[in-house]
Design a protein around this motif. Structure first.
Motif, PDB file in Angstrom:
ATOM      1  N   THR A  12       0.805  -1.234   0.000  1.00  0.00           N
ATOM      2  CA  THR A  12       0.000   0.000   0.000  1.00  0.00           C
ATOM      3  C   THR A  12       0.832   1.276   0.000  1.00  0.00           C
ATOM      4  OG1 THR A  12      -0.051   0.113   2.420  1.00  0.00           O
ATOM      5  CG2 THR A  12      -1.749  -1.238   1.354  1.00  0.00           C
ATOM      6  N   HIS A  13       2.119   1.166   0.338  1.00  0.00           N
ATOM      7  CA  HIS A  13       3.007   2.321   0.504  1.00  0.00           C
ATOM      8  C   HIS A  13       2.503   3.277   1.587  1.00  0.00           C
ATOM      9  CE1 HIS A  13       5.714   1.329  -2.757  1.00  0.00           C
ATOM     10  NE2 HIS A  13       4.668   1.000  -3.480  1.00  0.00           N
ATOM     11  N   ALA A  14       1.694   2.756   2.491  1.00  0.00           N
ATOM     12  CA  ALA A  14       1.246   3.541   3.646  1.00  0.00           C
ATOM     13  C   ALA A  14       2.185   3.243   4.815  1.00  0.00           C
ATOM     14  CB  ALA A  14      -0.188   3.165   4.026  1.00  0.00           C
ATOM     15  N   PRO A  15       2.703   4.255   5.501  1.00  0.00           N
ATOM     16  CA  PRO A  15       3.613   4.023   6.639  1.00  0.00           C
ATOM     17  C   PRO A  15       2.944   3.152   7.702  1.00  0.00           C
ATOM     18  CG  PRO A  15       3.588   6.342   6.023  1.00  0.00           C
ATOM     19  CD  PRO A  15       2.480   5.700   5.259  1.00  0.00           C
ATOM     20  N   GLN A  16       3.732   2.326   8.335  1.00  0.00           N
ATOM     21  CA  GLN A  16       3.230   1.372   9.315  1.00  0.00           C
ATOM     22  C   GLN A  16       3.904   1.623  10.662  1.00  0.00           C
ATOM     23  OE1 GLN A  16       0.970  -1.264   8.208  1.00  0.00           O
ATOM     24  NE2 GLN A  16       0.946   0.060   6.381  1.00  0.00           N
ATOM     25  N   VAL A  17       3.126   1.476  11.734  1.00  0.00           N
ATOM     26  CA  VAL A  17       3.646   1.625  13.095  1.00  0.00           C
ATOM     27  C   VAL A  17       3.265   0.397  13.903  1.00  0.00           C
ATOM     28  CG1 VAL A  17       3.502   2.908  15.258  1.00  0.00           C
ATOM     29  CG2 VAL A  17       3.601   4.144  13.090  1.00  0.00           C
ATOM     30  N   VAL A  18       4.254  -0.232  14.530  1.00  0.00           N
ATOM     31  CA  VAL A  18       4.008  -1.313  15.482  1.00  0.00           C
ATOM     32  C   VAL A  18       4.188  -0.721  16.877  1.00  0.00           C
ATOM     33  CG1 VAL A  18       4.710  -3.579  16.317  1.00  0.00           C
ATOM     34  CG2 VAL A  18       4.841  -3.051  13.867  1.00  0.00           C
ATOM     35  N   SER A  19       3.106  -0.640  17.622  1.00  0.00           N
ATOM     36  CA  SER A  19       3.131  -0.048  18.965  1.00  0.00           C
ATOM     37  C   SER A  19       3.321  -1.164  19.994  1.00  0.00           C
ATOM     38  CB  SER A  19       1.822   0.703  19.225  1.00  0.00           C
ATOM     39  OG  SER A  19       1.739   1.101  20.578  1.00  0.00           O
ATOM     40  N   PHE A  20       4.475  -1.177  20.655  1.00  0.00           N
ATOM     41  CA  PHE A  20       4.780  -2.180  21.672  1.00  0.00           C
ATOM     42  C   PHE A  20       4.792  -1.513  23.036  1.00  0.00           C
ATOM     43  CE2 PHE A  20       8.438  -4.496  23.887  1.00  0.00           C
ATOM     44  CZ  PHE A  20       7.573  -5.396  24.499  1.00  0.00           C
ATOM     45  N   THR A  21       3.818  -1.838  23.869  1.00  0.00           N
ATOM     46  CA  THR A  21       3.736  -1.253  25.210  1.00  0.00           C
ATOM     47  C   THR A  21       3.862  -2.350  26.256  1.00  0.00           C
ATOM     48  OG1 THR A  21       1.319  -1.362  25.171  1.00  0.00           O
ATOM     49  CG2 THR A  21       2.328   0.695  24.462  1.00  0.00           C
ATOM     50  N   ALA A  22       4.647  -2.064  27.272  1.00  0.00           N
ATOM     51  CA  ALA A  22       4.854  -3.015  28.362  1.00  0.00           C
ATOM     52  C   ALA A  22       5.241  -2.226  29.605  1.00  0.00           C
ATOM     53  CB  ALA A  22       5.951  -4.020  28.005  1.00  0.00           C
ATOM     54  N   PRO A  23       4.810  -2.672  30.782  1.00  0.00           N
ATOM     55  CA  PRO A  23       5.081  -1.909  32.009  1.00  0.00           C
ATOM     56  C   PRO A  23       6.527  -2.015  32.444  1.00  0.00           C
ATOM     57  CG  PRO A  23       3.946  -3.951  32.531  1.00  0.00           C
ATOM     58  CD  PRO A  23       3.980  -3.856  31.038  1.00  0.00           C
ATOM     59  N   THR A  24       6.854  -1.256  33.463  1.00  0.00           N
ATOM     60  CA  THR A  24       8.193  -1.260  34.038  1.00  0.00           C
ATOM     61  C   THR A  24       8.658  -2.677  34.331  1.00  0.00           C
ATOM     62  OG1 THR A  24       7.879   0.873  35.076  1.00  0.00           O
ATOM     63  CG2 THR A  24       9.515  -0.554  36.062  1.00  0.00           C
ATOM     64  N   GLY A  25       9.917  -2.940  33.971  1.00  0.00           N
ATOM     65  CA  GLY A  25      10.514  -4.225  34.322  1.00  0.00           C
ATOM     66  C   GLY A  25      10.197  -5.356  33.383  1.00  0.00           C
ATOM     67  N   ALA A  26       9.458  -5.095  32.309  1.00  0.00           N
ATOM     68  CA  ALA A  26       9.090  -6.169  31.386  1.00  0.00           C
ATOM     69  C   ALA A  26      10.271  -6.626  30.541  1.00  0.00           C
ATOM     70  CB  ALA A  26       7.944  -5.710  30.483  1.00  0.00           C
ATOM     71  N   GLY A  27      11.335  -5.844  30.510  1.00  0.00           N
ATOM     72  CA  GLY A  27      12.484  -6.204  29.693  1.00  0.00           C
ATOM     73  C   GLY A  27      12.281  -5.841  28.238  1.00  0.00           C
ATOM     74  N   LYS A  28      11.789  -4.614  28.008  1.00  0.00           N
ATOM     75  CA  LYS A  28      11.495  -4.195  26.626  1.00  0.00           C
ATOM     76  C   LYS A  28      12.755  -4.218  25.760  1.00  0.00           C
ATOM     77  CE  LYS A  28       9.330  -0.550  28.393  1.00  0.00           C
ATOM     78  NZ  LYS A  28       8.813  -0.980  29.703  1.00  0.00           N
ATOM     79  N   THR A  29      13.875  -3.800  26.320  1.00  0.00           N
ATOM     80  CA  THR A  29      15.117  -3.784  25.537  1.00  0.00           C
ATOM     81  C   THR A  29      15.561  -5.203  25.199  1.00  0.00           C
ATOM     82  OG1 THR A  29      15.758  -1.748  26.679  1.00  0.00           O
ATOM     83  CG2 THR A  29      17.465  -2.896  25.459  1.00  0.00           C
ATOM     84  N   ILE A  30      15.398  -6.127  26.122  1.00  0.00           N
ATOM     85  CA  ILE A  30      15.742  -7.531  25.856  1.00  0.00           C
ATOM     86  C   ILE A  30      14.864  -8.083  24.735  1.00  0.00           C
ATOM     87  CG2 ILE A  30      15.733  -9.855  26.819  1.00  0.00           C
ATOM     88  CD1 ILE A  30      17.974  -8.237  27.936  1.00  0.00           C
ATOM     89  N   ILE A  31      13.576  -7.784  24.798  1.00  0.00           N
ATOM     90  CA  ILE A  31      12.652  -8.270  23.770  1.00  0.00           C
ATOM     91  C   ILE A  31      13.026  -7.669  22.413  1.00  0.00           C
ATOM     92  CG2 ILE A  31      10.244  -8.268  23.013  1.00  0.00           C
ATOM     93  CD1 ILE A  31       9.479  -8.259  26.021  1.00  0.00           C
ATOM     94  N   MET A  32      13.359  -6.380  22.408  1.00  0.00           N
ATOM     95  CA  MET A  32      13.769  -5.742  21.157  1.00  0.00           C
ATOM     96  C   MET A  32      15.074  -6.343  20.628  1.00  0.00           C
ATOM     97  SD  MET A  32      11.946  -3.512  19.662  1.00  0.00           S
ATOM     98  CE  MET A  32      10.237  -3.629  20.067  1.00  0.00           C
ATOM     99  N   SER A  33      15.992  -6.661  21.518  1.00  0.00           N
ATOM    100  CA  SER A  33      17.232  -7.309  21.091  1.00  0.00           C
ATOM    101  C   SER A  33      16.934  -8.644  20.417  1.00  0.00           C
ATOM    102  CB  SER A  33      18.158  -7.531  22.294  1.00  0.00           C
ATOM    103  OG  SER A  33      18.483  -6.309  22.924  1.00  0.00           O
ATOM    104  N   ALA A  34      16.014  -9.398  21.007  1.00  0.00           N
ATOM    105  CA  ALA A  34      15.625 -10.687  20.414  1.00  0.00           C
ATOM    106  C   ALA A  34      14.925 -10.479  19.079  1.00  0.00           C
ATOM    107  CB  ALA A  34      14.715 -11.447  21.381  1.00  0.00           C
ATOM    108  N   LEU A  35      14.129  -9.412  18.964  1.00  0.00           N
ATOM    109  CA  LEU A  35      13.460  -9.115  17.695  1.00  0.00           C
ATOM    110  C   LEU A  35      14.483  -8.802  16.601  1.00  0.00           C
ATOM    111  CD1 LEU A  35      10.898  -8.508  16.028  1.00  0.00           C
ATOM    112  CD2 LEU A  35      11.064  -6.146  16.836  1.00  0.00           C
ATOM    113  N   ILE A  36      15.471  -7.972  16.926  1.00  0.00           N
ATOM    114  CA  ILE A  36      16.510  -7.638  15.942  1.00  0.00           C
ATOM    115  C   ILE A  36      17.236  -8.907  15.493  1.00  0.00           C
ATOM    116  CG2 ILE A  36      18.706  -6.429  15.630  1.00  0.00           C
ATOM    117  CD1 ILE A  36      17.631  -4.281  17.565  1.00  0.00           C
ATOM    118  N   GLU A  37      17.561  -9.764  16.446  1.00  0.00           N
ATOM    119  CA  GLU A  37      18.235 -11.017  16.111  1.00  0.00           C
ATOM    120  C   GLU A  37      17.351 -11.890  15.222  1.00  0.00           C
ATOM    121  OE1 GLU A  37      21.121 -13.133  18.969  1.00  0.00           O
ATOM    122  OE2 GLU A  37      19.275 -14.302  19.120  1.00  0.00           O
TER     123      GLU A  37
END
Length: 954
Positions: free
Chosen positions: A30-55
């Motif tokens: 569609t050539h329409a910009p896309q946003v994936v909204s990832f929300t998680a509370p304190t201590g969920a390890g968002k950076t760890i999850i993102m690291s695993a996503l990149i891998e």
């Protein structure tokens, strides 16, 4: 990944990976910009999850192929956050090389496009109009905006843009400026000549915050949410934040509160030392964090740092040394001289890994993005109008040092904050600010307590029997001997300044002449070796000593006076009986997270590692290999094998035909071209290995059945097996049955293993396998209970206070009457309050309105038994008016059926006799006839009738 993700993190990763792939596919359709909204509370390890996503993006996973030419740009608020994220990727993602992670530098970065296969770190502070990155000149060929625009134009099929909005600590104008910059990447910017990024992945602690960021965009938004309950259940966070403030009208608040903070920090050291020693872990070395005031009149800070260090040393009895105290003051990176020694500057991101650091002074720069699970105690000299800064810091301190709930010692599941310039009302401001900045629903309970009134009491099954020995002319030696146990206890050596030092006590106390100074036995003692004498002693009972008492040799103190208080019963023997009894407790989850194949592998590895069944993983691998072989032999017998092999080796090429104007012809039909080749076999084999759980099953099959004359033949066999849906269904059915078989066969043996790590791993494995998972009920040694005004002191509660030998508990009227009735039994030994939702509490599942829910029976009673020594009863006083009566009765009946070793398991109703006295009618599910009646009951009226006919008054 170098670390095993928690179940909720795995679920989140799978969800984000799917939505990211969908977003990239949608962009190209569609050539329409896309946003994936990832929300998680304190201590969920968002950076760890993102690291695993990149891998997963770069190297592939079970569902998606690798994209090794992918480009990831990571945007955050500050260089410190970038550095911390970069370090986390380097330490946790084993496939991503450090050279692939690039910090975009003002001085050196100048590229036409971002390079394939790299992760670039940007921060909003380097994207202002005054930044060198945003301007040509000074030898720069391309601005950062030109690099981004060129990359979007040429590489939109592999560009992923991550906005780390999770740690926003900015306020006012700075926050607005950062948000504006972040929105450029979502909306595009005509001023900077950049289009919207194709796929933006936003990390945030709250949905509302990220929604504000994407407000007014035309992007399609894909949402992925981690709930607070998921994080709470993981054990990643502390159970409680306890905020201590001075009582009203107190003077000299700051030093009195600092004194309390130092006491708490020392207690944490002692408990962590004991825990790590017994569990064979590396020492945690908890940190005391002190937030000081800003400076006025040219001073670095208005807080007297010399006084702080002096008070800490005075309260703990330890002499702090160079390297053990650091500062993170933003105004200077120079070392300071405090109380006679050097306090060096340290980057916040490096504090957690420096095991020598004990005390940290800071102002405000730890409140955003900082992560140090060793921070156990914090003191803040800030005033009540700085609630926001303190709240942001708390969000950084709630992570557990070992990434798990501590089952043995509940003291280690708290984090303490001390605020000398706050009161009960302003503490509420901190809580509100924490909820505002960290996402609203904090997975950790927050409590305020005044200095004069403790909120929680610590109870233990090992109350220390204190024998005071006064030896003329010698130091005072206090021996705290645990009853009836050979486990290490603590010996406190008090020097002439009255500073106690904990050391490990073993099983024998030699004569005084044999007591010689030894090397410090833990890091806390090493810190103070110069000022506090440390000895290692043993305690040896005399020949006539009872198991529950320890007698010191007379030669140790001929003139000493000793005083002992005999306990009512052997608490540790009771706890050991309960923990060895194999009673079931349950975890009830909203959904199953893992598939049984992965759970089976994890269970087999645990049994092999724990030596309960050394060949478990080999047996599982062999059984799956045999399933593949049986399938292949069956294909050959039916004459289907060769045709299927040919299909595997057909490399499929899809082509479309275009006319000279670039339009497709033939109604967009696609022509398939085939060629027989081995080129694609390895790729398909790797995919098959992933679907078999990355356990090396394919290579194990090749080792057993491989043909050296055709090295691809065994790989084709594995590919065929995985491609057959019926085969995979049979494999997962086998995995489910085998998992439950291993669990049922070895569950009771797991409960007897000393290692809490193995028991914890086991609990995690079985919890991931089922919505309702079975565990062995196991008591900790130490628990914390709310301090309740007006409570009654009980000596016969299993857990009691070290100081008083009693448990002060407040029961309602008929709960107290029920316990009083139990205490009158001749075979009564002790009782336990079973608190709702405590991590260690006995939990029984029941069904109501088609939904499985957990229930926590109020009391566990221990009685004497002439054959077993003890017997365990489960009692639940429950009003007949509650709608869950039938569900709980059926749940108890099923529990009694599965636990034949339990004594009574009673649902109890209160009534009055003819004289108006309270009496209890008990329905005992242990009795088979009653259990069968309850199981067949279809409504509450039938249950009421069963109570009338079969309920007994004891």
């Amino acid at each position: 990944m170098r670390v095993e993700l928690f179940p909720f993190q795995k679920r989140a990763l799978a969800d984000i990976r799917m939505k990211t792939a969908e977003a990239m596919s949608s962009y190209h359709r569609t050539h329409a910009p896309q946003v994936v909204s990832f929300t998680a509370p304190t201590g969920a390890g968002k950076t760890i999850i993102m690291s695993a996503l990149i891998e997963a993006i770069l190297f592939g996973d079970e569902q998606y192929m690798e994209q090794q030419d992918a480009i990831i740009v990571w945007l955050s608020d500050s260089p410190q956050l970038n550095e911390q994220s970069k370090q986390k990727i380097d330490s946790k993602a084993d496939k991503i090389k450090l050279s692939q992670c690039v910090t975009v530098s003002e001085e050196s970065f100048d590229k036409e496009v971002f390079e394939d296969g790299h992760v670039y770190f940007l921060n909003t502070q380097k994207l202002s109009v005054t930044s060198k990155l945003t301007k040509n000149g000074d030898g720069r060929t391309y601005t950062i905006w030109q690099t981004l625009a060129n990359t979007v134009r040429e590489k939109s099929d592999r560009l992923y843009f991550i906005i780390d909005e999770a740690h926003r600590g900015m306020q006012g104008r700075e926050a607005s400026k950062a948000t504006t910059i972040m929105q450029k990447f979502i909306k595009g910017s005509d001023e900077d000549h950049i289009p919207p990024m194709p796929v933006v992945i936003g990390m945030s602690a709250t949905t509302q915050r990220f929604n504000a960021l994407v407000e007014g965009t035309s992007s399609t938004i894909h949402k992925s949410i981690v709930t607070a309950d998921e994080v709470r259940a993981s054990g990643l966070l502390k159970d409680r934040i306890v905020i201590t403030y001075p009582e009203a009208g107190a003077v000299n608040n700051d030093m009195a509160i600092l004194q309390a903070a130092a006491d708490d920090w020392k207690e944490k050291w002692e408990h962590w030392t004991q825990y790590c020693f017994e569990q064979h872990y590396a020492y945690v070395n908890p940190i005391l964090i002190i937030q000081v005031l800003n400076g006025t009149g040219g001073k670095l800070t208005d807080t007297n740092l010399d006084d702080c260090i002096a008070k800490i040393e005075e309260r703990t009895g330890f002499k702090l040394e160079n390297g053990q105290v650091v500062h993170t003051f933003g105004g200077t990176t120079a070392s300071l001289t405090v109380n006679g020694f050097e306090v060096r500057y340290e980057e916040p991101s490096r504090i957690a890994d420096d095991r020598n650091i004990r005390v940290v002074f800071f102002k405000e720069n730890l409140s955003t993005g900082w992560d140090c699970p060793r921070a156990e105690t914090m003191m803040s000299f800030k005033h009540a109008n700085d609630a926001t800064y303190i709240a942001q810091l708390l969000g950084r301190m709630v992570r557990t040092p070992m990434q798990m709930h501590i089952q043995v010692d509940d003291v280690l599941n708290d984090v303490h904050l001390f605020l000398p310039y706050f009161n009960e009302e302003t503490v509420k401001d901190v809580v509100e600010a924490l909820q505002s900045t960290e996402g609203g629903d904090i997975p950790t309970d927050i409590y305020g307590e005044s200095l004069s009134g403790k909120r929680f009491e610590t109870l233990t099954v090992k109350p220390k029997k204190k024998m005071q020995m006064s030896i003329p002319g010698q130091m005072t030696l206090e021996v705290f001997a645990n009853q009836g146990t050979e486990a290490p206890a603590l010996v406190s050596i008090t020097d002439t300044q009255g500073a106690p030092t904990p050391v490990q006590q073993q099983t024998q106390i030699p004569d005084v002449a044999e007591v010689t100074p030894a090397q410090p036995t833990n890091a806390f003692q090493q810190m103070s070796a110069d000022s506090t004498q440390t000895v290692q002693t043993d305690v040896k009972p005399t020949a006539d000593a009872q198991p529950s008492a320890v007698t010191a040799p007379e030669t140790m103190a001929p003139d000493s006076q000793q005083e002992e208080v005999e306990d009512l019963f052997d608490r540790e023997a009771v706890m050991k009986f309960i923990n060895d009894a194999g009673l079931l407790s349950y975890n009830v989850r909203a959904l199953r997270i893992n598939d049984y194949l992965k759970s089976l592998y994890r269970m087999a590895h645990l049994l092999s590692m724990s030596k309960l069944h050394r060949e478990a993983i080999r047996e599982v691998q062999d059984e799956i290999v045999q399933m593949i072989r049986d399938y292949v032999e069956n294909l050959k017998a039916k004459g289907k094998y060769d045709d299927l092999v040919q299909q595997v080796k057909q490399f499929k090429l899809a082509t479309q035909i275009f006319d000279v104007f670039g339009e497709t012809v033939d109604n967009y039909s696609v022509y398939d071209m085939f060629t027989t080749t081995d080129t694609d076999i390895e790729r398909q084999f790797q995919i098959a290995d992933v679907k078999l759980g990355r356990e090396g099953i394919g290579m194990a099959y090749g080792k057993k059945y491989g043909n050296f004359s055709d090295l691809t033949a065994f790989k084709v066999d594995v590919i065929l097996f995985v491609a057959d849906e019926d085969c995979m269904n049979r494999l997962h059915a086998y995995a489910e049955n085998r998992f439950h078989e291993l669990n049922d066969n070895y569950r009771r043996y797991i409960a007897t293993i000393d290692s809490e790590k193995i028991r914890r791993d086991y609990d995690s494995i079985v919890s991931d396998g089922d919505v309702v998972s079975k565990h062995n009920f196991r008591l900790p040694e130490t628990i914390q209970v709310p301090h309740e005004a007006g409570g009654k002191e009980y000596r016969d509660h299993l857990f009691v206070s070290d100081a008083t030998g009693t448990a002060k508990l407040k029961l309602n009227g008929w709960e107290a009457d029920l316990i009083a009735e139990e205490e009158k039994r001749q075979d009564f030994v002790c009782w336990i309050r079973n608190p709702s939702r405590a991590s260690w509490a006995l939990c029984i599942p029941y069904e109501i309105n088609g939904e499985i829910k957990p229930t926590y029976p109020d009391f566990i009673i221990v009685r004497e038994d002439e054959h077993l020594g003890y017997v365990i009863d489960i009692l639940e006083p429950h009003s007949a008016d509650f709608k869950d009566n039938l569900g709980k009765a059926k749940g108890f009946a099923e529990y009694a059926r599965q636990n034949p070793g339990v004594g009574r398991i009673q649902l109890i109703r209160m009534g009055k006799d003819a004289a108006g006295r309270t009496q209890f009618r008990r329905l005992d599910m242990y009795k088979t006839a009653i259990r069968e009646k309850v199981s067949r009951a279809i409504n509450t009226d039938e249950l009421d009738h069963i109570f009338d006919t079969d309920g007994v008054i004891e």
